[in-house]
Design an enzyme around this catalytic site. Structure first.
Site, PDB file in Angstrom:
ATOM      1  N   GLY A 102     -33.166   0.928 -37.869  1.00  0.00           N
ATOM      2  CA  GLY A 102     -34.070   1.310 -36.774  1.00  0.00           C
ATOM      3  C   GLY A 102     -33.726   0.579 -35.492  1.00  0.00           C
ATOM      4  N   GLY A 104     -33.812  -2.034 -33.438  1.00  0.00           N
ATOM      5  CA  GLY A 104     -34.236  -3.426 -33.583  1.00  0.00           C
ATOM      6  C   GLY A 104     -34.347  -4.132 -32.248  1.00  0.00           C
ATOM      7  N   ARG A 105     -33.746  -3.552 -31.246  1.00  0.00           N
ATOM      8  CA  ARG A 105     -33.816  -4.187 -29.919  1.00  0.00           C
ATOM      9  C   ARG A 105     -33.741  -3.176 -28.795  1.00  0.00           C
ATOM     10  NH1 ARG A 105     -27.941  -7.005 -29.269  1.00  0.00           N
ATOM     11  NH2 ARG A 105     -26.740  -5.535 -30.496  1.00  0.00           N
ATOM     12  N   ASP A 136     -33.458 -11.170 -32.984  1.00  0.00           N
ATOM     13  CA  ASP A 136     -34.406 -11.613 -31.958  1.00  0.00           C
ATOM     14  C   ASP A 136     -34.764 -10.501 -30.970  1.00  0.00           C
ATOM     15  OD1 ASP A 136     -32.062 -11.332 -30.574  1.00  0.00           O
ATOM     16  OD2 ASP A 136     -31.814 -13.459 -30.123  1.00  0.00           O
ATOM     17  N   GLY A 137     -34.194  -9.317 -31.164  1.00  0.00           N
ATOM     18  CA  GLY A 137     -34.538  -8.198 -30.284  1.00  0.00           C
ATOM     19  C   GLY A 137     -33.836  -8.261 -28.939  1.00  0.00           C
ATOM     20  N   ARG A 187     -29.857   2.371 -20.808  1.00  0.00           N
ATOM     21  CA  ARG A 187     -28.912   3.431 -21.127  1.00  0.00           C
ATOM     22  C   ARG A 187     -29.631   4.775 -21.237  1.00  0.00           C
ATOM     23  NH1 ARG A 187     -26.791   1.828 -27.249  1.00  0.00           N
ATOM     24  NH2 ARG A 187     -28.827   2.004 -28.245  1.00  0.00           N
ATOM     25  N   ASP A 263     -25.306   4.772 -38.725  1.00  0.00           N
ATOM     26  CA  ASP A 263     -26.369   4.550 -37.739  1.00  0.00           C
ATOM     27  C   ASP A 263     -25.789   4.442 -36.331  1.00  0.00           C
ATOM     28  OD1 ASP A 263     -25.442   2.096 -39.157  1.00  0.00           O
ATOM     29  OD2 ASP A 263     -26.516   1.078 -37.548  1.00  0.00           O
ATOM     30  N   ASN A 264     -24.472   4.441 -36.213  1.00  0.00           N
ATOM     31  CA  ASN A 264     -23.838   4.417 -34.892  1.00  0.00           C
ATOM     32  C   ASN A 264     -23.140   5.733 -34.591  1.00  0.00           C
ATOM     33  OD1 ASN A 264     -24.717   1.814 -34.426  1.00  0.00           O
ATOM     34  ND2 ASN A 264     -22.828   0.859 -35.122  1.00  0.00           N
ATOM     35  N   ASP A 273     -23.419   3.062 -28.967  1.00  0.00           N
ATOM     36  CA  ASP A 273     -23.481   1.684 -29.476  1.00  0.00           C
ATOM     37  C   ASP A 273     -22.147   0.960 -29.334  1.00  0.00           C
ATOM     38  OD1 ASP A 273     -26.096   2.062 -29.984  1.00  0.00           O
ATOM     39  OD2 ASP A 273     -26.026   1.512 -32.108  1.00  0.00           O
TER      40      ASP A 273
HETATM   41  P1  AMP Z   1     -25.475  -2.543 -34.340  1.00  0.00           P
HETATM   42  O1  AMP Z   1     -24.430  -3.096 -35.258  1.00  0.00           O
HETATM   43  O2  AMP Z   1     -25.539  -3.219 -33.004  1.00  0.00           O
HETATM   44  O3  AMP Z   1     -25.392  -1.065 -34.220  1.00  0.00           O
HETATM   45  O4  AMP Z   1     -26.892  -2.888 -35.020  1.00  0.00           O
HETATM   46  C1  AMP Z   1     -27.244  -2.582 -36.344  1.00  0.00           C
HETATM   47  C2  AMP Z   1     -28.724  -2.764 -36.538  1.00  0.00           C
HETATM   48  O5  AMP Z   1     -29.102  -4.113 -36.265  1.00  0.00           O
HETATM   49  C3  AMP Z   1     -29.601  -1.895 -35.653  1.00  0.00           C
HETATM   50  O6  AMP Z   1     -30.731  -1.528 -36.380  1.00  0.00           O
HETATM   51  C4  AMP Z   1     -29.936  -2.834 -34.507  1.00  0.00           C
HETATM   52  O7  AMP Z   1     -31.130  -2.467 -33.859  1.00  0.00           O
HETATM   53  C5  AMP Z   1     -30.086  -4.153 -35.235  1.00  0.00           C
HETATM   54  N1  AMP Z   1     -29.811  -5.303 -34.367  1.00  0.00           N
HETATM   55  C6  AMP Z   1     -28.615  -5.711 -33.887  1.00  0.00           C
HETATM   56  N2  AMP Z   1     -28.767  -6.813 -33.136  1.00  0.00           N
HETATM   57  C7  AMP Z   1     -30.086  -7.117 -33.126  1.00  0.00           C
HETATM   58  C8  AMP Z   1     -30.882  -8.134 -32.533  1.00  0.00           C
HETATM   59  N3  AMP Z   1     -30.349  -9.096 -31.770  1.00  0.00           N
HETATM   60  N4  AMP Z   1     -32.216  -8.100 -32.752  1.00  0.00           N
HETATM   61  C9  AMP Z   1     -32.774  -7.152 -33.502  1.00  0.00           C
HETATM   62  N5  AMP Z   1     -32.087  -6.170 -34.101  1.00  0.00           N
HETATM   63  C10 AMP Z   1     -30.762  -6.144 -33.921  1.00  0.00           C
HETATM   64 MG    MG Z   2     -26.220   0.428 -33.766  1.00  0.00          MG
END
Ligand code: AMP
Ligand code: MG
Length: 496
Positions: A102, A104-105, A136-137, A187, A263-264, A273
Protein backbone atom coordinates in the site's frame (compact mmCIF):
# COMPACT_ATOMS: atom_id res chain seq x y z
CA UNK A 1 11.32 12.80 12.50
CA UNK A 2 10.45 16.13 14.08
CA UNK A 3 7.64 18.25 12.72
CA UNK A 4 6.75 21.70 13.91
CA UNK A 5 3.31 22.14 12.42
CA UNK A 6 0.19 20.61 13.86
CA UNK A 7 -1.50 18.32 11.33
CA UNK A 8 -4.94 19.56 12.28
CA UNK A 9 -4.05 23.08 11.07
CA UNK A 10 -4.59 21.68 7.59
CA UNK A 11 -8.37 21.77 7.76
CA UNK A 12 -8.43 25.17 9.41
CA UNK A 13 -6.40 26.99 6.75
CA UNK A 14 -7.56 25.87 3.34
CA UNK A 15 -5.51 27.23 0.46
CA UNK A 16 -7.35 29.21 -2.17
CA UNK A 17 -7.03 27.79 -5.65
CA UNK A 18 -9.35 27.16 -8.55
CA UNK A 19 -8.42 23.54 -9.10
CA UNK A 20 -11.37 21.44 -10.17
CA UNK A 21 -11.28 18.27 -8.12
CA UNK A 22 -12.80 15.09 -9.51
CA UNK A 23 -11.80 12.57 -6.82
CA UNK A 24 -13.05 9.52 -8.70
CA UNK A 25 -10.76 7.08 -6.88
CA UNK A 26 -12.07 8.34 -3.54
CA UNK A 27 -15.58 7.59 -4.82
CA UNK A 28 -14.69 3.87 -4.96
CA UNK A 29 -15.14 3.78 -1.21
CA UNK A 30 -13.14 2.91 1.90
CA UNK A 31 -12.28 -0.68 0.90
CA UNK A 32 -9.73 0.84 -1.45
CA UNK A 33 -7.97 3.32 0.80
CA UNK A 34 -7.67 5.10 4.12
CA UNK A 35 -8.60 8.78 4.14
CA UNK A 36 -6.00 10.78 6.05
CA UNK A 37 -4.07 14.05 6.10
CA UNK A 38 -0.39 14.39 5.16
CA UNK A 39 1.96 15.01 8.10
CA UNK A 40 3.45 18.50 7.79
CA UNK A 41 7.17 19.19 7.48
CA UNK A 42 8.74 22.26 9.12
CA UNK A 43 9.88 25.30 7.09
CA UNK A 44 9.70 23.82 3.59
CA UNK A 45 11.57 25.31 0.63
CA UNK A 46 11.46 24.79 -3.12
CA UNK A 47 14.06 22.42 -4.56
CA UNK A 48 12.79 22.10 -8.13
CA UNK A 49 9.67 22.84 -10.15
CA UNK A 50 8.56 21.67 -13.58
CA UNK A 51 6.88 24.69 -15.06
CA UNK A 52 6.23 22.68 -18.22
CA UNK A 53 4.07 20.25 -16.26
CA UNK A 54 2.41 23.06 -14.33
CA UNK A 55 1.28 24.57 -17.63
CA UNK A 56 -0.02 21.20 -18.83
CA UNK A 57 -2.02 20.90 -15.64
CA UNK A 58 -3.45 24.38 -16.18
CA UNK A 59 -1.82 25.75 -13.03
CA UNK A 60 -1.11 29.46 -13.06
CA UNK A 61 2.62 30.30 -13.13
CA UNK A 62 2.23 32.61 -10.17
CA UNK A 63 0.53 29.89 -8.13
CA UNK A 64 3.64 27.71 -8.35
CA UNK A 65 5.60 30.67 -6.95
CA UNK A 66 3.29 31.16 -4.00
CA UNK A 67 3.72 30.35 -0.34
CA UNK A 68 0.33 28.64 -0.54
CA UNK A 69 1.57 26.22 -3.18
CA UNK A 70 4.72 25.51 -1.18
CA UNK A 71 2.66 24.70 1.91
CA UNK A 72 0.04 22.69 0.05
CA UNK A 73 2.54 20.63 -1.96
CA UNK A 74 4.54 19.80 1.13
CA UNK A 75 1.35 18.58 2.78
CA UNK A 76 1.22 21.41 5.31
CA UNK A 77 -2.13 22.82 4.20
CA UNK A 78 -5.07 21.18 2.53
CA UNK A 79 -6.20 22.26 -0.92
CA UNK A 80 -9.94 22.84 -0.71
CA UNK A 81 -11.81 20.17 -2.61
CA UNK A 82 -9.03 17.59 -2.32
CA UNK A 83 -9.67 14.33 -0.46
CA UNK A 84 -6.31 13.04 0.74
CA UNK A 85 -5.98 9.27 0.98
CA UNK A 86 -3.52 6.39 0.93
CA UNK A 87 -4.52 3.42 -1.23
CA UNK A 88 -4.09 -0.23 -0.37
CA UNK A 89 -2.33 -2.70 -2.65
CA UNK A 90 -0.26 -5.86 -2.39
CA UNK A 91 2.39 -7.34 -4.63
CA UNK A 92 5.11 -9.77 -5.56
CA UNK A 93 8.52 -8.45 -4.56
CA UNK A 94 11.64 -10.09 -6.01
CA UNK A 95 9.53 -13.05 -7.12
CA UNK A 96 7.86 -13.77 -3.78
CA UNK A 97 4.37 -12.87 -2.59
CA UNK A 98 4.82 -9.96 -0.19
CA UNK A 99 1.21 -9.64 0.99
CA UNK A 100 -0.28 -6.26 1.79
CA UNK A 101 1.80 -3.20 0.97
CA UNK A 102 0.00 0.00 0.00
CA UNK A 103 0.89 3.68 -0.14
CA UNK A 104 3.28 3.75 2.80
CA UNK A 105 4.42 7.28 2.16
CA UNK A 106 2.52 8.55 -0.87
CA UNK A 107 -0.63 10.47 -0.12
CA UNK A 108 -2.98 11.10 -2.98
CA UNK A 109 -4.83 14.41 -2.92
CA UNK A 110 -7.37 13.29 -5.54
CA UNK A 111 -7.64 14.06 -9.25
CA UNK A 112 -7.97 17.47 -10.85
CA UNK A 113 -9.66 18.12 -14.18
CA UNK A 114 -7.18 19.29 -16.84
CA UNK A 115 -7.19 19.76 -20.59
CA UNK A 116 -5.48 16.34 -20.79
CA UNK A 117 -8.10 14.61 -18.68
CA UNK A 118 -8.19 14.06 -14.94
CA UNK A 119 -4.77 13.91 -13.31
CA UNK A 120 -4.15 12.48 -9.87
CA UNK A 121 -1.85 14.47 -7.61
CA UNK A 122 0.25 12.57 -5.10
CA UNK A 123 2.62 13.78 -2.42
CA UNK A 124 5.38 11.19 -2.03
CA UNK A 125 7.10 11.37 1.34
CA UNK A 126 4.15 13.07 3.05
CA UNK A 127 4.17 11.01 6.24
CA UNK A 128 3.08 7.75 7.74
CA UNK A 129 -0.05 5.91 6.62
CA UNK A 130 -1.65 2.66 7.81
CA UNK A 131 0.46 0.97 5.09
CA UNK A 132 3.84 2.30 6.25
CA UNK A 133 4.73 -0.93 8.06
CA UNK A 134 8.15 -0.24 9.63
CA UNK A 135 8.79 2.83 7.45
CA UNK A 136 8.69 6.46 8.55
CA UNK A 137 6.49 7.64 5.68
CA UNK A 138 9.21 9.98 4.46
CA UNK A 139 11.41 10.30 1.38
CA UNK A 140 14.90 11.78 1.45
CA UNK A 141 16.08 14.73 -0.66
CA UNK A 142 18.45 12.51 -2.69
CA UNK A 143 15.80 10.06 -3.92
CA UNK A 144 13.21 12.80 -4.37
CA UNK A 145 15.50 14.73 -6.73
CA UNK A 146 16.19 11.51 -8.65
CA UNK A 147 12.46 10.79 -9.02
CA UNK A 148 11.69 14.38 -10.01
CA UNK A 149 14.40 14.57 -12.66
CA UNK A 150 13.82 11.09 -14.04
CA UNK A 151 10.07 11.57 -14.38
CA UNK A 152 10.57 14.70 -16.43
CA UNK A 153 13.49 13.13 -18.32
CA UNK A 154 11.40 10.13 -19.35
CA UNK A 155 8.66 12.44 -20.52
CA UNK A 156 11.24 14.41 -22.52
CA UNK A 157 12.35 11.14 -24.11
CA UNK A 158 8.76 10.39 -25.10
CA UNK A 159 8.53 7.40 -22.74
CA UNK A 160 5.26 6.88 -20.84
CA UNK A 161 5.78 7.89 -17.21
CA UNK A 162 4.23 9.37 -14.14
CA UNK A 163 5.22 13.05 -14.01
CA UNK A 164 6.72 15.21 -11.28
CA UNK A 165 5.57 18.75 -10.62
CA UNK A 166 8.03 19.70 -7.92
CA UNK A 167 10.22 18.75 -5.01
CA UNK A 168 10.02 20.60 -1.74
CA UNK A 169 12.63 20.09 0.96
CA UNK A 170 12.85 20.60 4.68
CA UNK A 171 15.65 20.50 7.23
CA UNK A 172 13.71 17.83 9.15
CA UNK A 173 15.98 14.83 9.58
CA UNK A 174 15.29 11.29 8.40
CA UNK A 175 17.40 8.27 9.28
CA UNK A 176 18.53 5.99 6.46
CA UNK A 177 22.08 4.52 6.38
CA UNK A 178 22.93 7.96 7.70
CA UNK A 179 20.92 11.03 8.68
CA UNK A 180 19.49 12.83 5.69
CA UNK A 181 16.88 15.55 5.19
CA UNK A 182 13.28 14.96 4.17
CA UNK A 183 11.63 16.02 0.94
CA UNK A 184 8.30 15.62 -0.83
CA UNK A 185 7.87 14.96 -4.56
CA UNK A 186 4.57 16.03 -6.01
CA UNK A 187 3.87 13.57 -8.77
CA UNK A 188 0.99 13.31 -11.19
CA UNK A 189 -0.52 10.65 -13.46
CA UNK A 190 -3.98 9.83 -14.79
CA UNK A 191 -3.84 7.10 -12.13
CA UNK A 192 -1.27 5.44 -9.88
CA UNK A 193 -3.11 2.08 -9.90
CA UNK A 194 -0.65 -0.80 -10.01
CA UNK A 195 -0.85 -4.51 -10.85
CA UNK A 196 -0.59 -4.91 -7.07
CA UNK A 197 -3.97 -3.25 -6.53
CA UNK A 198 -5.60 -6.10 -8.45
CA UNK A 199 -3.51 -8.72 -6.69
CA UNK A 200 -4.63 -7.30 -3.36
CA UNK A 201 -8.34 -7.77 -3.92
CA UNK A 202 -7.93 -11.06 -5.74
CA UNK A 203 -5.77 -12.81 -3.17
CA UNK A 204 -7.83 -11.55 -0.24
CA UNK A 205 -10.94 -12.99 -1.94
CA UNK A 206 -12.59 -9.58 -2.23
CA UNK A 207 -13.94 -10.33 -5.67
CA UNK A 208 -16.68 -7.71 -5.67
CA UNK A 209 -14.01 -5.05 -5.03
CA UNK A 210 -11.80 -6.65 -7.69
CA UNK A 211 -14.63 -6.18 -10.17
CA UNK A 212 -15.26 -2.61 -9.02
CA UNK A 213 -11.59 -1.81 -9.55
CA UNK A 214 -11.43 -3.46 -12.98
CA UNK A 215 -14.61 -1.66 -14.07
CA UNK A 216 -13.20 1.64 -12.85
CA UNK A 217 -9.99 1.13 -14.84
CA UNK A 218 -11.88 0.03 -17.95
CA UNK A 219 -14.37 2.88 -17.83
CA UNK A 220 -11.76 5.55 -17.30
CA UNK A 221 -8.75 4.31 -19.23
CA UNK A 222 -9.63 1.40 -21.49
CA UNK A 223 -13.21 2.14 -22.62
CA UNK A 224 -12.86 0.02 -25.78
CA UNK A 225 -12.58 -3.12 -23.58
CA UNK A 226 -16.17 -2.62 -22.45
CA UNK A 227 -17.43 -3.74 -25.86
CA UNK A 228 -15.25 -6.86 -26.01
CA UNK A 229 -16.89 -10.29 -25.52
CA UNK A 230 -14.84 -10.66 -22.30
CA UNK A 231 -14.00 -7.13 -21.03
CA UNK A 232 -11.53 -8.30 -18.36
CA UNK A 233 -9.55 -10.49 -20.77
CA UNK A 234 -9.57 -7.50 -23.13
CA UNK A 235 -8.22 -5.36 -20.28
CA UNK A 236 -5.41 -7.84 -19.67
CA UNK A 237 -4.57 -7.80 -23.36
CA UNK A 238 -4.58 -4.00 -23.51
CA UNK A 239 -2.35 -3.72 -20.44
CA UNK A 240 -0.02 -6.34 -21.93
CA UNK A 241 0.28 -4.25 -25.07
CA UNK A 242 0.99 -1.04 -23.22
CA UNK A 243 3.56 -2.82 -21.06
CA UNK A 244 5.20 -4.22 -24.19
CA UNK A 245 5.51 -0.68 -25.57
CA UNK A 246 7.01 0.49 -22.30
CA UNK A 247 9.58 -2.29 -22.16
CA UNK A 248 10.64 -1.66 -25.75
CA UNK A 249 11.12 2.01 -24.88
CA UNK A 250 13.20 1.19 -21.78
CA UNK A 251 15.41 -1.31 -23.60
CA UNK A 252 15.97 1.00 -26.55
CA UNK A 253 17.07 3.95 -24.43
CA UNK A 254 19.12 1.79 -22.03
CA UNK A 255 16.99 2.38 -18.95
CA UNK A 256 17.15 -0.01 -15.99
CA UNK A 257 14.32 0.34 -13.50
CA UNK A 258 15.85 -1.71 -10.71
CA UNK A 259 12.75 -2.75 -8.74
CA UNK A 260 10.24 -4.29 -11.12
CA UNK A 261 8.02 -5.72 -8.40
CA UNK A 262 4.35 -6.06 -9.30
CA UNK A 263 3.54 -3.17 -6.94
CA UNK A 264 5.77 -1.01 -9.14
CA UNK A 265 3.97 -1.87 -12.39
CA UNK A 266 1.46 0.70 -13.60
CA UNK A 267 -1.87 -0.54 -14.96
CA UNK A 268 -1.53 2.27 -17.53
CA UNK A 269 1.88 1.09 -18.76
CA UNK A 270 3.69 4.08 -17.25
CA UNK A 271 7.18 4.07 -15.78
CA UNK A 272 6.48 4.41 -12.07
CA UNK A 273 8.33 4.49 -8.72
CA UNK A 274 11.79 5.67 -9.55
CA UNK A 275 14.20 4.21 -7.02
CA UNK A 276 17.60 2.71 -7.86
CA UNK A 277 17.08 3.21 -11.63
CA UNK A 278 19.97 3.86 -13.99
CA UNK A 279 20.57 4.81 -17.59
CA UNK A 280 23.36 2.57 -18.87
CA UNK A 281 26.79 4.12 -19.23
CA UNK A 282 28.89 1.39 -20.90
CA UNK A 283 26.63 -1.15 -22.60
CA UNK A 284 26.44 -4.27 -20.46
CA UNK A 285 23.33 -6.39 -21.03
CA UNK A 286 23.73 -7.98 -17.60
CA UNK A 287 23.94 -4.67 -15.79
CA UNK A 288 22.29 -4.59 -12.35
CA UNK A 289 21.53 -1.07 -11.17
CA UNK A 290 20.02 -1.91 -7.77
CA UNK A 291 22.72 -2.59 -5.21
CA UNK A 292 20.19 -4.63 -3.17
CA UNK A 293 19.38 -6.92 -6.14
CA UNK A 294 22.09 -9.46 -5.37
CA UNK A 295 20.64 -12.11 -7.73
CA UNK A 296 20.34 -9.75 -10.70
CA UNK A 297 16.63 -10.51 -11.01
CA UNK A 298 16.06 -7.05 -12.46
CA UNK A 299 19.20 -6.77 -14.61
CA UNK A 300 18.79 -4.72 -17.81
CA UNK A 301 18.44 -7.74 -20.11
CA UNK A 302 15.93 -9.43 -17.78
CA UNK A 303 13.45 -6.55 -17.82
CA UNK A 304 11.34 -7.73 -20.79
CA UNK A 305 10.85 -11.20 -19.29
CA UNK A 306 10.19 -9.75 -15.87
CA UNK A 307 7.44 -7.60 -17.32
CA UNK A 308 5.88 -10.74 -18.77
CA UNK A 309 6.18 -12.51 -15.40
CA UNK A 310 4.45 -9.53 -13.80
CA UNK A 311 1.69 -9.56 -16.42
CA UNK A 312 1.21 -13.24 -15.64
CA UNK A 313 0.64 -12.25 -11.98
CA UNK A 314 -1.89 -9.67 -13.15
CA UNK A 315 -3.58 -12.34 -15.27
CA UNK A 316 -3.80 -14.64 -12.27
CA UNK A 317 -5.25 -11.83 -10.18
CA UNK A 318 -7.91 -11.22 -12.84
CA UNK A 319 -8.88 -14.90 -13.15
CA UNK A 320 -11.90 -14.60 -10.85
CA UNK A 321 -13.30 -12.14 -13.41
CA UNK A 322 -12.15 -13.94 -16.55
CA UNK A 323 -13.09 -17.42 -15.40
CA UNK A 324 -11.33 -19.14 -18.26
CA UNK A 325 -7.61 -19.68 -17.88
CA UNK A 326 -7.05 -20.16 -21.60
CA UNK A 327 -8.60 -16.81 -22.33
CA UNK A 328 -6.27 -15.15 -19.82
CA UNK A 329 -3.25 -16.90 -21.34
CA UNK A 330 -4.35 -15.85 -24.81
CA UNK A 331 -4.60 -12.23 -23.65
CA UNK A 332 -0.99 -12.35 -22.45
CA UNK A 333 0.19 -13.58 -25.84
CA UNK A 334 -0.04 -10.06 -27.22
CA UNK A 335 2.99 -9.13 -25.10
CA UNK A 336 5.12 -11.73 -26.87
CA UNK A 337 4.32 -10.38 -30.31
CA UNK A 338 4.14 -6.66 -29.58
CA UNK A 339 7.36 -6.32 -27.55
CA UNK A 340 9.82 -7.59 -30.21
CA UNK A 341 7.97 -5.74 -32.95
CA UNK A 342 8.06 -2.39 -31.14
CA UNK A 343 11.64 -2.89 -30.01
CA UNK A 344 12.64 -3.53 -33.59
CA UNK A 345 10.83 -0.40 -34.77
CA UNK A 346 12.61 1.65 -32.12
CA UNK A 347 16.02 0.15 -32.90
CA UNK A 348 15.48 0.72 -36.61
CA UNK A 349 14.82 4.38 -35.87
CA UNK A 350 17.98 4.55 -33.76
CA UNK A 351 19.95 3.07 -36.64
CA UNK A 352 18.29 5.43 -39.11
CA UNK A 353 16.73 2.63 -41.15
CA UNK A 354 13.93 4.55 -42.75
CA UNK A 355 12.25 1.52 -44.30
CA UNK A 356 12.08 -1.95 -42.77
CA UNK A 357 13.93 -4.86 -44.37
CA UNK A 358 13.92 -8.54 -43.41
CA UNK A 359 17.59 -8.61 -42.39
CA UNK A 360 17.20 -5.71 -39.93
CA UNK A 361 16.75 -8.06 -36.98
CA UNK A 362 20.19 -9.55 -37.66
CA UNK A 363 21.78 -6.10 -37.93
CA UNK A 364 20.19 -5.00 -34.64
CA UNK A 365 21.39 -8.18 -32.97
CA UNK A 366 24.95 -7.75 -34.23
CA UNK A 367 24.95 -4.09 -33.09
CA UNK A 368 23.99 -5.09 -29.54
CA UNK A 369 26.65 -7.81 -29.54
CA UNK A 370 29.36 -5.44 -30.72
CA UNK A 371 28.40 -2.78 -28.16
CA UNK A 372 28.48 -5.37 -25.39
CA UNK A 373 31.83 -6.93 -26.34
CA UNK A 374 33.43 -3.48 -26.54
CA UNK A 375 31.59 -2.07 -23.50
CA UNK A 376 30.77 1.02 -25.55
CA UNK A 377 29.04 3.98 -23.96
CA UNK A 378 25.44 3.39 -24.97
CA UNK A 379 24.18 6.97 -25.28
CA UNK A 380 27.31 8.40 -26.89
CA UNK A 381 27.47 5.59 -29.46
CA UNK A 382 23.97 6.29 -30.73
CA UNK A 383 24.37 10.03 -30.78
CA UNK A 384 27.64 9.82 -32.69
CA UNK A 385 26.11 7.34 -35.10
CA UNK A 386 23.70 10.09 -36.21
CA UNK A 387 26.61 11.66 -38.18
CA UNK A 388 27.95 8.39 -39.59
CA UNK A 389 28.29 8.33 -43.37
CA UNK A 390 29.76 5.54 -45.43
CA UNK A 391 31.70 8.05 -47.54
CA UNK A 392 33.24 10.43 -45.05
CA UNK A 393 34.74 7.90 -42.65
CA UNK A 394 33.47 7.41 -39.17
CA UNK A 395 36.31 8.05 -36.75
CA UNK A 396 34.18 9.44 -33.91
CA UNK A 397 32.20 6.21 -33.85
CA UNK A 398 35.17 3.93 -34.49
CA UNK A 399 37.06 5.58 -31.60
CA UNK A 400 34.54 4.09 -29.18
CA UNK A 401 35.66 0.51 -29.99
CA UNK A 402 38.85 -1.22 -28.96
CA UNK A 403 38.19 -4.17 -31.32
CA UNK A 404 38.62 -2.20 -34.56
CA UNK A 405 38.41 -5.23 -36.80
CA UNK A 406 34.97 -6.21 -35.56
CA UNK A 407 33.88 -2.59 -35.77
CA UNK A 408 35.08 -2.31 -39.37
CA UNK A 409 33.13 -5.44 -40.32
CA UNK A 410 30.02 -4.06 -38.65
CA UNK A 411 30.51 -0.62 -40.26
CA UNK A 412 30.71 -2.24 -43.68
CA UNK A 413 27.47 -4.13 -43.10
CA UNK A 414 25.82 -0.96 -41.79
CA UNK A 415 27.13 1.20 -44.65
CA UNK A 416 25.68 -1.19 -47.20
CA UNK A 417 22.35 -1.18 -45.44
CA UNK A 418 22.06 2.62 -45.25
CA UNK A 419 23.61 3.31 -48.66
CA UNK A 420 20.43 4.01 -50.64
CA UNK A 421 19.18 6.72 -48.26
CA UNK A 422 20.57 10.26 -48.08
CA UNK A 423 22.07 11.35 -44.78
CA UNK A 424 19.35 14.03 -44.49
CA UNK A 425 16.23 11.99 -43.69
CA UNK A 426 18.29 9.37 -41.88
CA UNK A 427 19.94 11.90 -39.58
CA UNK A 428 16.57 13.57 -38.92
CA UNK A 429 15.12 10.27 -37.77
CA UNK A 430 18.19 9.37 -35.72
CA UNK A 431 18.50 12.72 -33.97
CA UNK A 432 14.91 12.32 -32.76
CA UNK A 433 15.57 8.82 -31.45
CA UNK A 434 19.06 9.05 -29.99
CA UNK A 435 19.10 11.51 -27.10
CA UNK A 436 22.14 13.61 -26.40
CA UNK A 437 21.30 13.86 -22.69
CA UNK A 438 20.17 11.17 -20.26
CA UNK A 439 20.08 11.28 -16.48
CA UNK A 440 23.30 9.45 -15.82
CA UNK A 441 23.91 8.52 -12.20
CA UNK A 442 26.88 10.84 -11.79
CA UNK A 443 24.94 13.83 -13.14
CA UNK A 444 22.16 13.22 -10.64
CA UNK A 445 24.75 12.73 -7.93
CA UNK A 446 26.45 16.09 -8.64
CA UNK A 447 23.11 17.91 -8.54
CA UNK A 448 22.17 16.13 -5.30
CA UNK A 449 25.49 17.01 -3.61
CA UNK A 450 24.94 20.69 -4.42
CA UNK A 451 21.28 20.53 -3.37
CA UNK A 452 22.29 19.17 0.02
CA UNK A 453 24.18 22.47 0.42
CA UNK A 454 21.03 24.34 -0.71
CA UNK A 455 22.36 25.07 -4.19
CA UNK A 456 19.56 23.95 -6.50
CA UNK A 457 21.03 25.32 -9.73
CA UNK A 458 22.28 21.87 -10.74
CA UNK A 459 18.78 20.42 -10.42
CA UNK A 460 17.41 23.21 -12.59
CA UNK A 461 20.11 22.87 -15.26
CA UNK A 462 19.53 19.13 -15.51
CA UNK A 463 15.78 19.66 -15.68
CA UNK A 464 16.18 22.03 -18.63
CA UNK A 465 18.49 19.65 -20.52
CA UNK A 466 16.47 16.52 -19.79
CA UNK A 467 13.14 18.06 -20.75
CA UNK A 468 14.56 18.50 -24.27
CA UNK A 469 17.14 15.68 -24.46
CA UNK A 470 17.29 15.52 -28.27
CA UNK A 471 18.30 19.20 -28.60
CA UNK A 472 21.95 20.21 -28.83
CA UNK A 473 22.03 22.69 -25.90
CA UNK A 474 25.32 24.33 -26.93
CA UNK A 475 27.57 25.09 -23.99
CA UNK A 476 26.38 22.05 -22.05
CA UNK A 477 28.63 19.45 -23.69
CA UNK A 478 29.97 18.21 -20.38
CA UNK A 479 26.50 16.86 -19.51
CA UNK A 480 26.64 14.68 -22.63
CA UNK A 481 30.16 13.42 -21.98
CA UNK A 482 31.48 10.08 -20.72
CA UNK A 483 30.97 9.38 -17.04
CA UNK A 484 33.97 10.15 -14.82
CA UNK A 485 35.80 7.24 -13.17
CA UNK A 486 34.07 7.85 -9.84
CA UNK A 487 30.67 7.15 -11.44
CA UNK A 488 31.40 3.41 -11.30
CA UNK A 489 31.57 3.56 -7.51
CA UNK A 490 28.09 5.06 -7.06
CA UNK A 491 25.93 2.47 -5.32
CA UNK A 492 22.18 2.99 -5.43
CA UNK A 493 20.03 0.73 -3.27
CA UNK A 494 16.32 0.59 -2.45
CA UNK A 495 16.97 2.92 0.51
CA UNK A 496 15.10 6.09 -0.29
P1 AMP B 1 9.18 0.85 -3.11
O1 AMP B 1 10.24 -0.21 -3.11
O2 AMP B 1 9.70 2.24 -2.91
O3 AMP B 1 8.28 0.74 -4.28
O4 AMP B 1 8.29 0.57 -1.80
C1 AMP B 1 7.70 -0.66 -1.47
C2 AMP B 1 6.70 -0.48 -0.36
O5 AMP B 1 7.33 0.06 0.80
C3 AMP B 1 5.55 0.46 -0.69
O6 AMP B 1 4.40 -0.02 -0.07
C4 AMP B 1 6.02 1.77 -0.08
O7 AMP B 1 4.95 2.63 0.23
C5 AMP B 1 6.71 1.28 1.18
N1 AMP B 1 7.75 2.21 1.64
C6 AMP B 1 8.96 2.45 1.07
N2 AMP B 1 9.64 3.35 1.79
C7 AMP B 1 8.85 3.71 2.84
C8 AMP B 1 8.98 4.61 3.93
N3 AMP B 1 10.08 5.35 4.12
N4 AMP B 1 7.94 4.71 4.79
C9 AMP B 1 6.83 3.99 4.63
N5 AMP B 1 6.64 3.12 3.63
C10 AMP B 1 7.63 2.98 2.74
MG1 MG C 1 6.72 1.17 -4.99
Amino acid sequence: MTTAINASSAERNPVESDLKWVNSFAALGPDFYTALQPSPLPSPYWVGRSRALARELGLEDHWLESAEALAALTGNQQLPGSRPLASVYSGHQFGAWAGQLGDGRAISLGEIATARGAQEIQLKGAGRTPYSRMGDGRAVLRSSIREFLCSEAMHGLGIPTTRALCVTGSDALVRREELETAAVVTRTAPSFIRFGHFEHFSYSDQHAQLKTLADYVIDRFYPACRDAPQPYAALLEAVSERTAHLMAAWQAVGFCHGVMNTDNMSILGLSIDYGPFQFLDAFDPHHICNHSDTQGRYAYNKQPNTAYWNLFCLGQALLPLIDDQDQALAALESYKSVFPEVLQTRMRAKLGLVEAQPEDAALIESTFKLLASNKVDYTIFWRRLCSFTAQSGHEPVRDLFFDRESFNAWALQYSERIAPVDIGPRADLMLKNNPKFVLRNHLGEEAIRAAKLKDFSGVNTLLTLLQAPFDEHPGHERFADFPPDWAASIEISCSS
